[in-house]
Scaffold this motif. Structure first.
Motif, PDB file in Angstrom:
ATOM      1  N   ALA A 266       0.831  -1.205   0.000  1.00  0.00           N
ATOM      2  CA  ALA A 266       0.000   0.000   0.000  1.00  0.00           C
ATOM      3  C   ALA A 266       0.866   1.255   0.000  1.00  0.00           C
ATOM      4  N   ARG A 267       1.950   1.227   0.775  1.00  0.00           N
ATOM      5  CA  ARG A 267       2.821   2.402   0.848  1.00  0.00           C
ATOM      6  C   ARG A 267       3.509   2.657  -0.486  1.00  0.00           C
ATOM      7  N   LYS A 268       4.043   1.621  -1.108  1.00  0.00           N
ATOM      8  CA  LYS A 268       4.746   1.819  -2.378  1.00  0.00           C
ATOM      9  C   LYS A 268       3.770   2.192  -3.488  1.00  0.00           C
ATOM     10  N   PHE A 269       2.559   1.658  -3.450  1.00  0.00           N
ATOM     11  CA  PHE A 269       1.555   2.060  -4.435  1.00  0.00           C
ATOM     12  C   PHE A 269       1.248   3.543  -4.289  1.00  0.00           C
ATOM     13  N   TRP A 270       1.088   3.990  -3.052  1.00  0.00           N
ATOM     14  CA  TRP A 270       0.808   5.409  -2.799  1.00  0.00           C
ATOM     15  C   TRP A 270       1.948   6.276  -3.323  1.00  0.00           C
ATOM     16  N   VAL A 271       3.178   5.875  -3.052  1.00  0.00           N
ATOM     17  CA  VAL A 271       4.340   6.642  -3.509  1.00  0.00           C
ATOM     18  C   VAL A 271       4.363   6.709  -5.031  1.00  0.00           C
ATOM     19  N   ARG A 272       4.116   5.579  -5.680  1.00  0.00           N
ATOM     20  CA  ARG A 272       4.255   5.515  -7.134  1.00  0.00           C
ATOM     21  C   ARG A 272       3.127   6.224  -7.879  1.00  0.00           C
ATOM     22  N   TYR A 311       9.722  18.962   2.494  1.00  0.00           N
ATOM     23  CA  TYR A 311      10.048  18.629   3.879  1.00  0.00           C
ATOM     24  C   TYR A 311      10.251  17.129   4.029  1.00  0.00           C
ATOM     25  N   GLY A 312      10.937  16.744   5.082  1.00  0.00           N
ATOM     26  CA  GLY A 312      11.107  15.338   5.366  1.00  0.00           C
ATOM     27  C   GLY A 312       9.754  14.647   5.487  1.00  0.00           C
ATOM     28  N   GLY A 313       9.609  13.511   4.834  1.00  0.00           N
ATOM     29  CA  GLY A 313       8.337  12.811   4.799  1.00  0.00           C
ATOM     30  C   GLY A 313       7.546  13.043   3.525  1.00  0.00           C
ATOM     31  N   ASP A 314       7.948  14.049   2.710  1.00  0.00           N
ATOM     32  CA  ASP A 314       7.297  14.279   1.424  1.00  0.00           C
ATOM     33  C   ASP A 314       7.792  13.268   0.393  1.00  0.00           C
ATOM     34  N   VAL A 315       7.014  13.120  -0.678  1.00  0.00           N
ATOM     35  CA  VAL A 315       7.427  12.292  -1.811  1.00  0.00           C
ATOM     36  C   VAL A 315       8.134  13.175  -2.829  1.00  0.00           C
ATOM     37  N   ILE A 316       9.267  12.689  -3.335  1.00  0.00           N
ATOM     38  CA  ILE A 316      10.026  13.437  -4.338  1.00  0.00           C
ATOM     39  C   ILE A 316      10.362  12.534  -5.525  1.00  0.00           C
ATOM     40  N   ARG A 328      10.615   7.276  -7.539  1.00  0.00           N
ATOM     41  CA  ARG A 328      10.025   8.194  -6.580  1.00  0.00           C
ATOM     42  C   ARG A 328      10.251   7.618  -5.191  1.00  0.00           C
ATOM     43  N   GLY A 329      10.271   8.494  -4.197  1.00  0.00           N
ATOM     44  CA  GLY A 329      10.485   7.987  -2.853  1.00  0.00           C
ATOM     45  C   GLY A 329      10.144   9.010  -1.791  1.00  0.00           C
ATOM     46  N   VAL A 330      10.086   8.547  -0.554  1.00  0.00           N
ATOM     47  CA  VAL A 330       9.812   9.407   0.595  1.00  0.00           C
ATOM     48  C   VAL A 330      11.140   9.926   1.134  1.00  0.00           C
ATOM     49  N   HIS A 359      15.244   5.882   1.835  1.00  0.00           N
ATOM     50  CA  HIS A 359      15.508   4.486   2.168  1.00  0.00           C
ATOM     51  C   HIS A 359      14.923   3.570   1.087  1.00  0.00           C
ATOM     52  N   ALA A 360      15.573   2.460   0.854  1.00  0.00           N
ATOM     53  CA  ALA A 360      15.126   1.513  -0.171  1.00  0.00           C
ATOM     54  C   ALA A 360      13.683   1.052   0.059  1.00  0.00           C
ATOM     55  N   ASP A 361      13.267   0.957   1.310  1.00  0.00           N
ATOM     56  CA  ASP A 361      11.895   0.525   1.618  1.00  0.00           C
ATOM     57  C   ASP A 361      10.859   1.577   1.230  1.00  0.00           C
ATOM     58  N   ASP A 362      11.299   2.824   1.046  1.00  0.00           N
ATOM     59  CA  ASP A 362      10.396   3.914   0.697  1.00  0.00           C
ATOM     60  C   ASP A 362      10.623   4.404  -0.730  1.00  0.00           C
ATOM     61  N   LEU A 363      11.212   3.563  -1.564  1.00  0.00           N
ATOM     62  CA  LEU A 363      11.602   3.958  -2.909  1.00  0.00           C
ATOM     63  C   LEU A 363      10.950   3.024  -3.924  1.00  0.00           C
ATOM     64  N   VAL A 364      10.406   3.589  -4.992  1.00  0.00           N
ATOM     65  CA  VAL A 364       9.755   2.805  -6.038  1.00  0.00           C
ATOM     66  C   VAL A 364      10.371   3.171  -7.374  1.00  0.00           C
ATOM     67  N   LYS A 365      10.885   2.182  -8.072  1.00  0.00           N
ATOM     68  CA  LYS A 365      11.448   2.396  -9.402  1.00  0.00           C
ATOM     69  C   LYS A 365      10.315   2.563 -10.410  1.00  0.00           C
ATOM     70  N   LEU A 366      10.474   3.494 -11.333  1.00  0.00           N
ATOM     71  CA  LEU A 366       9.442   3.732 -12.364  1.00  0.00           C
ATOM     72  C   LEU A 366       9.848   3.146 -13.706  1.00  0.00           C
TER      73      LEU A 366
END
Length: 366
Positions: A266-272, A311-316, A328-330, A359-366
């Protein structure tokens, strides 16, 4: 029957998206006979034991005739004016149609941007879940009266895929004026029907066009939505609204899209797919290889430029040297902090700045 069709036919939780052309006409606004037929199909599936959420286009189309507009407006202000009139008519029409079954309708107005912010995202989820628990029909529409970029996205295909993820749906059914996917435009000559899409390889050579007079989604939008839903582990059926009964009862028509074998968290889907990117960092070649090929965390040493204010916690967004978006990642740091860290090895940074930038756990390759 394929595994994807079986999954759609037996799904307990279903999102049904209905296109503008299935509900409205240029001459007369809402077509209540077609809307009633669609409501009949939805009610039939619900009586068979499924929970359904309807994502309904048509607000702008429904508002055109009352306002004396003969063609879909192109300027934003007129689109918003038509939507403000049409949303009332559309909600009333759905309510009247489902009242034949003593079914209550709740209107939920969203935009794709609502999914990019955590609090609206959670609020929408709670509302939809509660409507379903009360056995009401949630009719979701894009909030066209205030949308800006979203109003140009059109036809709610992406919104429907995001709603399918939001409610944890087991299937997504896209109903419009096309009976499935072809490798070209069947209106312009010979085109081959594609009954199943099991992977991206099945889309090789497919030419997808834009929308028609009443909608703006088109096949390209539907393909994008189907692939987005597949990332969430949701199989998709693309079919004609005129075949709604067959699509909803047994998934025997249209084109079926298989879900990806491994569902994104769910987290990676949200990020992507759902989160708004608040900024970007540009990477050197070494960082690109680490992030995209070896799936490592992003460190400050590989960053060459920081763009935007976040800010820290945003998606970039993570950008390669050639300008291509690769991931993309947090982010863990504010942009101002990160600007002082870029290009520096971890050992050269103060103790509080030695954790990964993403962090790799908060990163999604496109």
């Amino acid at each position: 029957m394929s595994a994807a069709r079986q999954a759609i036919a037996s799904a307990r939780s279903v999102v049904v998206k209905i296109g503008s052309s299935a509900l409205t006409s240029l001459a007369g606004g809402l077509d209540t006979a077609r809307l009633d037929a669609l409501a009949d199909a939805v009610e039939g599936r619900m009586r068979a034991g499924s929970d359904l959420v309807v994502v309904s286009s048509g607000a702008i189309g429904a508002g055109m005739a009352p306002l004396g507009l003969s063609k879909r407006p192109k300027d934003l202000a007129t689109k918003q004016a038509a939507a403000s009139v049409g949303q009332l008519a559309l909600a009333h029409a759905w309510g009247t149609s489902f009242a034949r079954y003593d079914r209550v309708v709740g209107q939920v107005l969203l935009s794709a941007g609502d999914f990019g912010r955590r609090e609206p995202h959670r609020n929408a989820q709670r509302t939809l879940d509660r409507l379903r628990s009360l056995h009401a029909i949630a009719v979701v529409n894009e909030n066209d009266t205030v949308a800006t970029e979203e109003i140009r996205f059109g036809d709610n295909d992406r919104l429907a895929a995001l709603v399918a993820h939001l409610v944890g749906a087991d299937a997504l059914i896209l109903l419009s004026d096309v009976d499935g996917l072809y490798d070209g435009d069947p209106r312009k000559g010979a085109a081959t029907f594609i009954p199943e899409v099991r992977s991206s390889a099945d889309l090789d050579g497919v030419i997808a066009g834009s929308g028609g007079a009443l909608g703006t989604g088109g096949m390209a939008s539907k393909l994008s939505a189907a692939r987005l839903a597949a990332d969430a582990g949701v199989p998709v059926l693309l079919a004609a609204a005129s075949d709604a009964a067959a699509a909803l009862s047994g998934a025997t028509v249209g084109t079926a899209f298989a879900a990806r074998p491994v569902r994104l968290s769910a987290r990676k889907f949200w990020v992507r797919h759902a989160a708004d990117a608040r900024g970007a960092v540009h990477l050197d070649a070494g960082a690109v290889a680490a992030v995209a090929e070896r799936r490592h965390s992003l460190l400050a040493a590989g960053i060459t430029e920081v763009a935007g204010h976040f800010y820290g916690g945003d998606v970039i967004d993570l950008i390669a040297p050639d300008g291509v978006l690769i991931a993309r990642g947090v982010v863990a740091y504010d942009s101002d902090e990160l600007d002082t860290m870029k290009g520096r090895s971890t050992s050269d940074l103060p103790e509080g700045m030695q954790r990964p930038v993403v962090h790799a756990d908060d990163l999604v390759k496109l």
